[in-house]
Design an enzyme around this catalytic site. Structure first.
Site, PDB file in Angstrom:
ATOM      1  N   GLU A 436      75.882  61.420   6.500  1.00  0.00           N
ATOM      2  CA  GLU A 436      76.429  61.593   7.849  1.00  0.00           C
ATOM      3  C   GLU A 436      77.559  60.613   8.135  1.00  0.00           C
ATOM      4  OE1 GLU A 436      73.217  61.549  10.682  1.00  0.00           O
ATOM      5  OE2 GLU A 436      72.306  63.329   9.819  1.00  0.00           O
ATOM      6  N   GLU A 512      68.554  66.645   4.587  1.00  0.00           N
ATOM      7  CA  GLU A 512      67.691  65.908   5.513  1.00  0.00           C
ATOM      8  C   GLU A 512      67.123  66.927   6.481  1.00  0.00           C
ATOM      9  OE1 GLU A 512      69.389  62.062   6.651  1.00  0.00           O
ATOM     10  OE2 GLU A 512      68.371  62.348   8.555  1.00  0.00           O
TER      11      GLU A 512
HETATM   12  C1  GAL Z   1      69.722  61.420  10.732  1.00  0.00           C
HETATM   13  C2  GAL Z   1      70.113  60.211   9.895  1.00  0.00           C
HETATM   14  C3  GAL Z   1      68.896  59.412   9.492  1.00  0.00           C
HETATM   15  C4  GAL Z   1      68.027  59.186  10.675  1.00  0.00           C
HETATM   16  C5  GAL Z   1      67.610  60.518  11.231  1.00  0.00           C
HETATM   17  C6  GAL Z   1      66.641  60.448  12.367  1.00  0.00           C
HETATM   18  O1  GAL Z   1      70.768  61.909  11.464  1.00  0.00           O
HETATM   19  O2  GAL Z   1      70.771  60.633   8.745  1.00  0.00           O
HETATM   20  O3  GAL Z   1      69.308  58.202   8.934  1.00  0.00           O
HETATM   21  O4  GAL Z   1      68.732  58.453  11.604  1.00  0.00           O
HETATM   22  O5  GAL Z   1      68.759  61.177  11.677  1.00  0.00           O
HETATM   23  O6  GAL Z   1      66.358  61.733  12.857  1.00  0.00           O
END
Ligand code: GAL
Length: 820
Positions: A436, A512
């Site tokens: 991100e 993710e």
């Molecule tokens: C994502 C990020 C992670 C964590 C997660 C929490 O956007 O890549 O590091 O912050 O959100 O939901």
């Protein structure tokens, strides 16, 4: 013209002083004991004769901040977290765990190099990671600097050593700036430091590269590239490589003589017949032992562990391992080990990976940075595929003092070290160049991505590169996503189809996913789905229906993996809770200071969601899990939904013998109904909840009973292992439970317990998994969280370790663990 050239080469070889090719003296050992540590700036601490007598004696790996105390002021910030879509700055608490990791810390120790002679040996200091901005001094002189706290790096310190064999002084200064991280990074020499001695002419660190250009069931072609340092171009080098299997049996060998021309490494091709292929289910390893000789004299010997396996990403069709399509059933792991902080411990990492594998996970994403070498080695051995990730930030800042300060000068060096370090590990199936990164929305962002991806390809042409992207509109429009080998989307499941259709690779990975939040054993009513749900107790409901405004529930990801060939599977955020990022309680919500994303809590105790993942990811094994607990005094007659997570398609629920009806998983209703069995209208009555599961032929397959626990009566200690080894690394984990007379966990008990450990071991730490608990992990007393916690014991010598737990109003609990 050819003749004179050959002669000059011969002459050159003849002129090389023989000491360059000294006998093999390779040796490496960790610098664990004998360190002195001091927090804060120390004038002159780099000097050889500095007096560190008053400093604290510590052993490394060491995390200076995990001992606390927790305090809201340790990491108070007034910021808008752009990552979470915030525009206005607010008071943020616990974002990085509420622990005192910021500031300067110094480490000092002495070391000796036996029989040291700079003409025939080279000595290197290898740091598996140092948090952060490491400045390293030997005998009062600065030998180097490495800013990124997660990466492995090394310095050749030969020229700084005493030549008379006298003790050498090593000093390391580390500094963590405020607002340099989005989670708890740990502090200090939190990973191992090694001293490596090699002959002057030697195979350098990460100087071999073993690949398998052809893999089939009948045979595999193994390519071994070996660099040799400090040898003049044109020297004839004989290399003999023997490949052995995991049992030590030789499977093939080859010897030939080559020259290292134009910096090209030595190169050999060997053939392994009937290879045992590496996969998560069959983590077969091989060893390539290469012996380097010059003029008939053995100079150096180097063993590379590797695996034989084939990975393919095929457009429209997905990911294939050894010719078989599979979906990543992955989890994201941050590097902290809960109560142990960031200090690396092999057995604690192994325990995490074991829990993940038992759930059916087959892959790990090392979010968002280089992992500890122990993790990758364990993934090779235990069978877990790895996405090794590098950065959370490139040239554009996420945190005021984040990696962007170093990106321009250090990104290439950091990536080179990462790829070289792990390119021989069969578990590693792809590289991630970032998570991100705000750069994804800059018009020229794709150029930065290309720069990084090209480095990975140059250092390792065998693996593809991905990145976790969350600004989908940006990356689809500006060429950023099209640039990157494997499209990795973070959340935004509703955009997968579009990504698949618009991008050239025709594949989408859930780099993710989830970010469902829950606290172990906490249930809120009414039971309903919701984003950013806030409760007065600062906990998230373990019914597993709460998530973030940017994220989703597990079922969205299960369905995408099942329904489309072109989805590559997922990496859930996260396998374990970690310190910091207490979403949705990060805005003026102290004392919550730990994430609630974990499928498993900070104490290593599974939440209910664990069984939901297991029921889908490991259907071959029986899962029959009932939630919530059944101690709801005061809720008599009130609606108390019951969920069952099972691999079976249907089940019937009974409360005190009365049927509540049969439920069957269905694709007709909500996505939850496809994967969970839910009885939403159950009226609570104390007693017994029974579930009978039926297989797809309608046959009764399994039964489970959950009953209301009685009054808390005694403490039960359940060691995870009966025996632990005394290798200096292994830890014993003991589940501690407050139970009723019949031994049932009292699921609402929150009382404080105290611990003593005697005999062959000592108390190490304790954790209860409560994200709001500010009790210290290294003090031998703590409240149970919903009836349970985890005690960690260090074996010290062979013998019996006696563990005792006491608590007011309870019969004490005692257990013995054997250390061998
Ligand atoms: C994502 C990020 C992670 C964590 C997660 C929490 O956007 O890549 O590091 O912050 O959100 O939901």
């Amino acid at each position: 013209m050819r003749f004179p050239l050959a002669i000059s080469c011969l002459l050159l070889v003849a002129c090389i002083p023989s000491f360059i090719f000294a006998q093999n003296t390779r040796k490496s050992w960790p610098l664990e004991e004998g360190w002195k540590f001091s927090k804060g700036e120390q004038e002159g601490a780099f000097k050889k004769d500095f007096d560190d007598g008053a400093w604290e004696a510590v052993s490394v790996p060491h995390d200076w901040a995990i001992y606390g105390p927790f305090d809201e002021n340790n990491d108070l910030q007034i910021v808008a977290v752009s990552q979470n879509g915030e525009k206005v700055a607010t008071k943020k608490t616990g974002r990085t765990g509420g622990l005192p990791y910021m500031g300067v810390g110094w480490y000092r120790r002495t070391f000796e190099v036996p029989d040291f002679d700079p003409e025939i040996k080279r000595v290197k200091l290898v740091f598996d990671g140092a948090m952060s901005e490491a400045q390293v001094y030997v005998n009062g002189e600065k030998v180097g600097f490495w800013p990124y706290g997660y990466n492995s790096f090394y310095f050749d310190v030969t020229d700084y050593l005493n030549t008379d064999g006298a003790e050498n002084q090593l000093a390391v200064r580390l500094e963590n700036k405020e607002q340099s991280s989005r989670w708890y990074p740990g502090a200090g020499l939190y990973r191992n430091v090694h001293l490596q001695v090699t002959p002057k002419t030697h195979v350098p660190i990460w100087g071999t590269f073993v690949t398998t250009p052809h893999v089939s069931g009948e045979y595999a072609s193994v390519n071994v590239k070996t660099e040799v340092k400090n040898v003049p171009e044109g020297t004839d080098i004989t290399i003999k490589t023997i490949i052995t299997d995991a049992a030590g049996k030789e499977v093939t060998q080859k010897e030939n003589t080559q020259k290292l021309n134009h910096g090209r490494p030595l190169e050999q091709f060997l053939t392994v017949n009937d290879p045992l292929l590496w996969s998560p289910e069959t983590p077969q390893l091989y060893f390539a032992k290469s012996t380097i000789s010059i003029d008939g004299k053995e100079i150096d010997e180097f063993t590379t562990r590797f695996g034989i396996r084939k990975i393919e990403f095929i457009a429209d069709k997905g990911f294939f391992l050894n010719g078989k399509q599979r979906k990543f059933q992955g989890v994201n792991l941050h590097h902290d080990l809960g109560p142990l902080g960031a200090a690396v411990n092999r057995s604690a990492i192994k325990r995490q990976l074991r829990l993940m594998k038992d759930m059916g996970a087959d892959a790990i994403r090392t979010s968002h940075n280089m992992p500890a070498p122990e993790l990758v080695a364990l993934c090779d051995e235990m069978g877990l595929m790895v996405m090794v990730e590098s950065f959370d930030e490139w040239d554009v800042a996420k945190c005021k003092n984040g990696y962007h300060r170093f990106f321009e000068e250090w990104a290439e060096k950091d990536l080179v070290n990462m790829v070289r370090h792990y390119r021989n590990n069969p578990s590693v199936v792809m590289w991630s160049i970032g998570n991100e990164v705000p750069t994804q929305c800059s018009a020229d962002g794709y150029k930065v991505a290309k720069f990084l991806q090209d480095i990975c390809h140059r250092e390792d042409p065998t693996r593809l590169v991905t990145a976790g992207m969350d600004r989908i509109s940006c990356v689809l429009d500006n060429g950023f996503a099209a640039m990157i080998d494997v499209t990795g989307f973070n959340y935004r499941t509703h955009r997968y189809q579009e990504g698949y259709e618009k991008l050239p690779h025709s594949l989408v990975l859930g780099s993710e996913t989830g970010s469902t939040v829950s606290s172990r054993g906490v249930y809120h009513f009414p039971v309903e789905k919701g984003a950013q749900v806030i409760h007065d107790d600062q906990q998230s409901s373990a019914y597993g229906l709460e998530y973030c405004s940017w994220s989703n529930l597990p079922e969205d990801d299960f369905a995408l993996a099942e329904d489309y060939d072109w989805t590559l599977g997922q990496f859930v955020w996260t396998g374990f809770d970690y310190l910091g990022e207490p979403t949705p309680y990060d805005t003026d919500a102290w004392p919550n200071h730990s994430s609630m994303f974990g499928i498993v809590d900070l104490a290593g105790i599974p939440k209910d969601r664990y069984y939901l993942y297991k029921s889908v990811w490991k259907p071959e094994e029986e899962t029959l899990h009932i939630l919530p607990h059944w101690n709801w005094e005061g809720r008599e007659g009130k609606k108390t939904p019951v969920f069952v997570y099972t691999n079976y398609p249907s089940a019937e629920l009974f409360i005190n013998g009365k049927s509540q009806g049969k439920k069957t998983k269905t694709k007709e209703g909500s996505l939850q109904e496809r994967y969970r069995l839910m009885w939403m209208d159950v009226a609570y009555l104390p007693g017994e909840v029974k579930v009978i599961a039926y297989d797809d032929k309608g046959h009764r397959a399994a039964e489970k009973v959950l009953s209301t626990a009685g009054k808390a009566h005694h403490i039960k200690l359940v060691p995870e292992k009966e025996k632990v080894s005394v290798d200096g690394q292994e830890l014993a984990f003991v589940r501690v439970q407050v139970v009723d007379k019949e031994g049932r966990v009292c699921p609402t008990d929150q009382r404080s317990l105290s611990f003593t450990v005697e005999g062959a071991g000592s108390f190490k730490a304790v954790a209860n998994g409560d994200p709001t608990s500010v009790e210290l992990f290294h003090k031998p007393s703590m409240k149970v969280f919903n009836g349970q916690l985890t005690l960690i014991v260090s074996p010290e010598n062979a013998g019996k370790i006696h563990v005792k737990a006491t608590g007011k109003g309870l019969r004490k609990g005692e257990e013995t663990i054997e250390a061998y």
